[in-house]
Design a protein around this motif. Structure first.
Motif, PDB file in Angstrom:
ATOM      1  N   ARG A  22       2.263   8.796   9.307  1.00 18.32           N
ATOM      2  CA  ARG A  22       2.453  10.136   8.751  1.00 18.32           C
ATOM      3  C   ARG A  22       3.941  10.425   8.534  1.00 18.32           C
ATOM      4  N   ASP A  23       4.788   9.991   9.482  1.00 17.88           N
ATOM      5  CA  ASP A  23       6.230  10.185   9.331  1.00 17.88           C
ATOM      6  C   ASP A  23       6.746   9.434   8.101  1.00 17.88           C
ATOM      7  N   VAL A  24       6.286   8.193   7.928  1.00 18.21           N
ATOM      8  CA  VAL A  24       6.723   7.408   6.774  1.00 18.21           C
ATOM      9  C   VAL A  24       6.283   8.087   5.482  1.00 18.21           C
ATOM     10  N   TRP A  25       5.079   8.622   5.472  1.00 19.31           N
ATOM     11  CA  TRP A  25       4.610   9.300   4.269  1.00 19.31           C
ATOM     12  C   TRP A  25       5.490  10.495   3.938  1.00 19.31           C
ATOM     13  N   MET A  65      17.498   6.806   2.152  1.00 18.82           N
ATOM     14  CA  MET A  65      16.516   7.396   3.072  1.00 18.82           C
ATOM     15  C   MET A  65      16.061   6.340   4.073  1.00 18.82           C
ATOM     16  N   PRO A  66      16.320   6.534   5.360  1.00 12.95           N
ATOM     17  CA  PRO A  66      15.802   5.598   6.375  1.00 12.95           C
ATOM     18  C   PRO A  66      14.360   5.935   6.738  1.00 12.95           C
ATOM     19  N   THR A  67      13.580   4.898   7.014  1.00 14.41           N
ATOM     20  CA  THR A  67      12.235   5.107   7.533  1.00 14.41           C
ATOM     21  C   THR A  67      11.852   3.917   8.405  1.00 14.41           C
ATOM     22  N   TYR A  68      10.642   3.949   8.958  1.00 17.29           N
ATOM     23  CA  TYR A  68      10.191   2.882   9.848  1.00 17.29           C
ATOM     24  C   TYR A  68       9.833   1.612   9.070  1.00 17.29           C
ATOM     25  N   HIS A  69       9.885   0.490   9.762  1.00 16.98           N
ATOM     26  CA  HIS A  69       9.519  -0.797   9.186  1.00 16.98           C
ATOM     27  C   HIS A  69       7.986  -0.924   9.169  1.00 16.98           C
ATOM     28  N   PRO A  70       7.418  -1.534   8.114  1.00 15.61           N
ATOM     29  CA  PRO A  70       5.963  -1.717   8.087  1.00 15.61           C
ATOM     30  C   PRO A  70       5.416  -2.453   9.311  1.00 15.61           C
ATOM     31  N   ALA A  71       6.160  -3.428   9.839  1.00 10.30           N
ATOM     32  CA  ALA A  71       5.691  -4.139  11.030  1.00 10.30           C
ATOM     33  C   ALA A  71       5.576  -3.191  12.218  1.00 10.30           C
ATOM     34  N   ARG A  87       5.342  -3.662  -6.681  1.00 13.35           N
ATOM     35  CA  ARG A  87       6.514  -4.499  -6.385  1.00 13.35           C
ATOM     36  C   ARG A  87       7.344  -4.765  -7.639  1.00 13.35           C
ATOM     37  N   SER A  88       6.684  -4.903  -8.758  1.00 11.90           N
ATOM     38  CA  SER A  88       7.402  -5.187  -9.995  1.00 11.90           C
ATOM     39  C   SER A  88       8.259  -4.016 -10.460  1.00 11.90           C
ATOM     40  N   ASP A  89       8.049  -2.826  -9.880  1.00 10.48           N
ATOM     41  CA  ASP A  89       8.834  -1.652 -10.252  1.00 10.48           C
ATOM     42  C   ASP A  89      10.098  -1.510  -9.425  1.00 10.48           C
ATOM     43  N   VAL A  90      10.146  -2.135  -8.253  1.00 15.10           N
ATOM     44  CA  VAL A  90      11.249  -1.943  -7.316  1.00 15.10           C
ATOM     45  C   VAL A  90      11.941  -3.275  -7.063  1.00 15.10           C
ATOM     46  N   TYR A  91      13.035  -3.211  -6.311  1.00 16.87           N
ATOM     47  CA  TYR A  91      13.698  -4.436  -5.860  1.00 16.87           C
ATOM     48  C   TYR A  91      13.681  -4.430  -4.338  1.00 16.87           C
ATOM     49  N   ILE A  92      13.335  -5.591  -3.739  1.00 21.60           N
ATOM     50  CA  ILE A  92      13.188  -5.692  -2.294  1.00 21.60           C
ATOM     51  C   ILE A  92      14.100  -6.793  -1.772  1.00 21.60           C
ATOM     52  N   ARG A 128       0.830  -1.211   0.000  1.00 23.24           N
ATOM     53  CA  ARG A 128       0.000   0.000   0.000  1.00 23.24           C
ATOM     54  C   ARG A 128       0.866   1.263   0.000  1.00 23.24           C
ATOM     55  N   ILE A 129       1.991   1.209   0.696  1.00 24.24           N
ATOM     56  CA  ILE A 129       2.919   2.345   0.680  1.00 24.24           C
ATOM     57  C   ILE A 129       3.457   2.560  -0.728  1.00 24.24           C
ATOM     58  N   LEU A 130       3.849   1.462  -1.385  1.00 22.78           N
ATOM     59  CA  LEU A 130       4.349   1.570  -2.757  1.00 22.78           C
ATOM     60  C   LEU A 130       3.272   2.131  -3.677  1.00 22.78           C
ATOM     61  N   LEU A 131       2.046   1.663  -3.512  1.00 22.24           N
ATOM     62  CA  LEU A 131       0.953   2.143  -4.349  1.00 22.24           C
ATOM     63  C   LEU A 131       0.763   3.646  -4.179  1.00 22.24           C
TER      64      LEU A 131
END
Length: 235
Positions: A220-223, A204-210, A127-132, A118-121
């Protein structure tokens, strides 16, 4: 016969890469080789010199093999190498596989993975646009933090993956991924939102989805963090 020869060549290339990586870890940046048509010890040149073979994610995975380089191999179900677009402009890096990832062999699945989708969207991506991938490719027992020797054994493969993909931006997900790559023990709340670099790539560091599932007020911070990533990609 041809398939056997290809396998043997792939194994030799993997062994050579491993040897060169060991030299690099020892601080040896240059290795002398004789010029084509000359000999190191006199006499006639014996055959053609091999041409350089470009590295790919597939050859890195072959080199990784059934990895036994650290103690995490004892309890894992399978290696979680990474998935996505091999020419991705954005690479997302987490810390290590969890139970579901270890079972399925894919990073960021389950409820946290669905939130990541949902964040990627929201970023206009799939997912097919990025590498994880993760800093560590095997699940630590009890989902504990990876240890220094485990990172030392696994991080060279992450560096090789990033060199092949050559992304424009790295987004680290969670405390440990940011601390491990940046060699900075600051809390993720202090690291997030601030551009850093890893292997000369903007990070860029951000929080983990979990973490967001347990602390939804941090979404909001992640956004705000991912908006910076989107602006960097669009520029």
């Amino acid at each position: 016969m041809a398939e056997k020869l290809q396998r043997e060549i792939a194994e030799l290339i993997g062994q050579a890469r491993g040897l060169l990586l060991d030299y690099s870890n020892l601080g040896l940046d240059d290795i002398w080789l004789p010029e084509p048509g000359t000999l190191a010890a006199g006499g006639e040149a014996n055959g053609d010199w091999c041409r350089s073979v470009p590295e790919t994610l597939e050859t890195i995975r072959t080199d990784l093999g059934d990895c036994q380089r650290c103690k995490l191999c004892r309890e894992r179900t399978q290696i979680v190498f990474g998935v996505g677009n091999p020419q991705a402009r954005l690479v997302l890096v987490g810390e290590a596989p969890g139970r579901e990832e270890d079972r399925r062999g894919e990073p960021f699945v389950g409820e946290a993975g669905r939130l990541l989708d949902r964040i990627l969207l929201a970023m206009g991506l799939q997912r097919s646009d990025v590498y994880i991938c993760n800093v560590i490719k095997c699940r630590p027992p009890g989902n504990r933090d990876p240890e220094e020797d485990e990172v030392a054994a696994c991080e060279p493969f992450l560096r090789r993956q990033l060199k092949v993909i050559a992304p424009e931006v790295i987004l680290t997900l969670g405390r440990y991924a940011a601390q491990a790559l940046l060699r900075d023990g600051s809390p993720v709340g202090r690291l997030r939102g601030n551009w850093r670099t890893y292997q000369d790539i903007p990070l860029m560091p951000t929080y983990h989805p979990a973490y967001l599932l347990r602390n939804p007020e941090k979404k909001r911070d992640v956004w705000e963090d991912v908006k910076q990533v989107v602006r960097r990609l669009r520029s």
